[in-house]
Motif scaffolding. Structure first.
Motif, mmCIF file in Angstrom:
data_model
loop_
_atom_site.group_PDB
_atom_site.id
_atom_site.type_symbol
_atom_site.label_atom_id
_atom_site.label_comp_id
_atom_site.label_asym_id
_atom_site.label_seq_id
_atom_site.Cartn_x
_atom_site.Cartn_y
_atom_site.Cartn_z
ATOM 1 N N ARG A 5 21.312 -6.751 -2.935
ATOM 2 C CA ARG A 5 19.889 -6.538 -3.139
ATOM 3 C C ARG A 5 19.171 -6.685 -1.808
ATOM 4 N NH1 ARG A 5 16.134 -8.771 -7.998
ATOM 5 N NH2 ARG A 5 14.187 -7.847 -7.290
ATOM 6 N N VAL A 6 18.380 -5.678 -1.457
ATOM 7 C CA VAL A 6 17.679 -5.685 -0.179
ATOM 8 C C VAL A 6 16.351 -6.381 -0.359
ATOM 9 C CG1 VAL A 6 16.700 -4.271 1.640
ATOM 10 C CG2 VAL A 6 18.785 -3.532 0.475
ATOM 11 N N VAL A 7 16.131 -7.440 0.407
ATOM 12 C CA VAL A 7 14.890 -8.191 0.323
ATOM 13 C C VAL A 7 14.331 -8.335 1.724
ATOM 14 C CG1 VAL A 7 13.807 -10.364 -0.350
ATOM 15 C CG2 VAL A 7 15.738 -9.466 -1.679
ATOM 16 N N GLY A 8 13.059 -8.060 1.896
ATOM 17 C CA GLY A 8 12.466 -8.215 3.221
ATOM 18 C C GLY A 8 11.025 -7.790 3.209
ATOM 19 N N THR A 9 10.380 -7.927 4.343
ATOM 20 C CA THR A 9 8.994 -7.533 4.455
ATOM 21 C C THR A 9 8.903 -6.040 4.587
ATOM 22 O OG1 THR A 9 9.025 -7.672 6.856
ATOM 23 C CG2 THR A 9 8.459 -9.692 5.651
ATOM 24 N N ALA A 10 7.666 -5.523 4.423
ATOM 25 C CA ALA A 10 7.470 -4.082 4.558
ATOM 26 C C ALA A 10 7.838 -3.611 5.948
ATOM 27 C CB ALA A 10 5.995 -3.743 4.264
ATOM 28 N N ARG A 11 7.483 -4.418 6.953
ATOM 29 C CA ARG A 11 7.754 -4.006 8.328
ATOM 30 C C ARG A 11 9.252 -3.934 8.590
ATOM 31 N NH1 ARG A 11 5.335 -6.985 13.723
ATOM 32 N NH2 ARG A 11 6.492 -5.781 15.249
ATOM 33 N N THR A 12 9.993 -4.889 8.017
ATOM 34 C CA THR A 12 11.444 -4.894 8.204
ATOM 35 C C THR A 12 12.082 -3.694 7.544
ATOM 36 O OG1 THR A 12 11.477 -7.297 8.296
ATOM 37 C CG2 THR A 12 13.555 -6.194 7.809
ATOM 38 N N GLU A 180 -0.184 5.132 6.174
ATOM 39 C CA GLU A 180 -0.372 4.982 4.730
ATOM 40 C C GLU A 180 0.797 4.234 4.100
ATOM 41 O OE1 GLU A 180 -1.167 8.633 2.757
ATOM 42 O OE2 GLU A 180 -2.925 9.112 3.978
ATOM 43 N N LEU A 181 2.010 4.502 4.585
ATOM 44 C CA LEU A 181 3.175 3.789 4.076
ATOM 45 C C LEU A 181 3.076 2.292 4.366
ATOM 46 C CD1 LEU A 181 6.160 6.170 4.980
ATOM 47 C CD2 LEU A 181 5.078 5.841 2.754
ATOM 48 N N GLN A 182 2.297 1.960 5.394
ATOM 49 C CA GLN A 182 2.101 0.552 5.754
ATOM 50 C C GLN A 182 0.821 -0.021 5.155
ATOM 51 O OE1 GLN A 182 4.215 -1.359 7.068
ATOM 52 N NE2 GLN A 182 5.041 -0.705 9.025
ATOM 53 N N GLY A 183 0.149 0.796 4.341
ATOM 54 C CA GLY A 183 -1.067 0.311 3.691
ATOM 55 C C GLY A 183 -2.317 0.442 4.526
ATOM 56 N N LEU A 184 -2.268 1.226 5.613
ATOM 57 C CA LEU A 184 -3.434 1.430 6.477
ATOM 58 C C LEU A 184 -3.944 2.856 6.329
ATOM 59 C CD1 LEU A 184 -2.273 -0.344 9.762
ATOM 60 C CD2 LEU A 184 -3.750 -1.257 7.975
ATOM 61 N N ARG A 185 -5.256 3.001 6.344
ATOM 62 C CA ARG A 185 -5.857 4.319 6.186
ATOM 63 C C ARG A 185 -7.076 4.441 7.091
ATOM 64 N NH1 ARG A 185 -5.612 8.092 2.051
ATOM 65 N NH2 ARG A 185 -4.367 6.636 0.814
ATOM 66 N N ILE A 186 -7.232 5.611 7.700
ATOM 67 C CA ILE A 186 -8.412 5.881 8.519
ATOM 68 C C ILE A 186 -9.447 6.552 7.629
ATOM 69 C CG2 ILE A 186 -9.333 7.138 10.501
ATOM 70 C CD1 ILE A 186 -6.598 6.935 11.790
ATOM 71 N N GLU A 187 -10.577 5.912 7.459
ATOM 72 C CA GLU A 187 -11.609 6.452 6.585
ATOM 73 C C GLU A 187 -12.253 7.685 7.196
ATOM 74 O OE1 GLU A 187 -12.074 5.387 3.617
ATOM 75 O OE2 GLU A 187 -10.694 3.696 3.816
ATOM 76 N N GLU A 188 -12.584 8.638 6.328
ATOM 77 C CA GLU A 188 -13.227 9.868 6.783
ATOM 78 C C GLU A 188 -14.688 9.616 7.122
ATOM 79 O OE1 GLU A 188 -11.912 12.742 7.336
ATOM 80 O OE2 GLU A 188 -9.895 12.398 6.532
ATOM 81 N N GLY A 189 -15.162 10.307 8.165
ATOM 82 C CA GLY A 189 -16.579 10.296 8.486
ATOM 83 C C GLY A 189 -17.122 8.997 9.035
#
Length: 273
Positions: A5-12, A180-189
């Motif tokens: 079972r693979v367990v780790g942080t998103a970054r890992t 986006e895969l890391q949960g970050l998004r650049i808002e439009e406008g």
């Protein structure tokens, strides 16, 4: 049966170099099973799965009776909707036994679908080759005489491959997707992240482009913009490799502005024709 079972942080999990590859798992006699509700690691929270799709051109046995034959890299508890045969791979485009097209797998990233390394500096020629190969087998025209279910799944798969290809093809959309895969998004406008000096530079470039009297002048601005985009591409790649997500986000915001100017240059040049 041994499973890991693979367990780790998103970054890992998003960094393939920090995990054992499927080949390493097989060489050690270990079967890697990823356990989650969506049957693979989703883009939310856990990130990119380590399951890797074998390139079509490298495995002659991958093609069988005109369809794509599954190449097993890890055990995943997914079954064919038609014959209930276990599918050995994610994503699985076709069933190895009955050869029918499968529905798109849940939680699979565009990098997995297009068999690309999870990197900003990916090989776009390989990406294009993969795209053409997948569409050759998944295009809805190939299923006009098949059941309604197969027609529906082929349309879904083909549309998903198109979206994955277009997203990963250009640096800007590729980088935004990685954030986006890391949960970050650049808002439009929103210009809140841009300093006044940078905004002033953009305004001057836009004014010069609007006032460009000849195609030569517009082309000059276009070439300078391409140079800025190339420089930003290198900086974004370096930031993502280091895991500096906020820095990558700021650089991608700048890239959006210059990509917009590049489109305006094309529009300006069309006015001279």
């Amino acid at each position: 049966m041994l499973s890991v079972r693979v367990v780790g942080t998103a970054r890992t999990l998003l960094n393939p170099t920090r995990l054992l590859t499927s080949r390493q798992c097989v060489s050690r006699g270990v079967i890697c099973a990823l356990e989650c509700q969506s049957r693979s690691l989703s883009g939310k929270g856990t990130g990119h799965s380590i399951l890797k799709l074998t390139p079509l051109e490298k495995d002659p046995e991958l093609l069988h009776n005109g369809n794509i034959k599954n190449y097993c890299t890890a055990q995943v508890k997914v079954s064919c909707w038609n014959c209930k045969h276990a599918l050995d791979q994610t994503p699985a485009f076709f069933c190895m036994l009955c050869k029918v097209v499968q529905p798109p797998a849940e939680g699979v990233s565009y990098f997995q679908i297009m068999d690309c390394d999870y990197t900003f500096a990916l090989d776009t020629q390989k990406l294009q080759k993969r795209y053409l190969q997948l569409q050759r087998f998944l295009h809805p025209d190939n299923f006009s005489q098949k059941s309604g279910t197969e027609q529906e799944y082929s349309e879904s798969q083909s549309a998903l491959v198109n979206k994955a290809y277009k997203t990963l093809l250009k640096p800007l959309s590729r980088g935004l997707y990685m954030l986006e895969l890391q949960g970050l998004r650049i808002e439009e406008g929103t210009d809140s992240g841009a300093d006044s000096e940078f905004l002033m530079e953009l305004m001057e470039i836009n004014e010069a482009l609007d006032a460009a009297p000849t195609p030569k002048e517009a082309n000059k601005i276009g070439q300078e913009t391409k140079g800025k985009l190339a420089d930003l591409t290198e900086q974004i790649d370096a930031a993502l490799r280091k895991g500096e997500l906020q820095a990558a986000k700021a650089l991608l915001a700048q890239m959006k502005y210059f990509a917009n100017i590049e489109e305006k240059v094309k529009e300006k040049l069309s006015q001279f024709m």
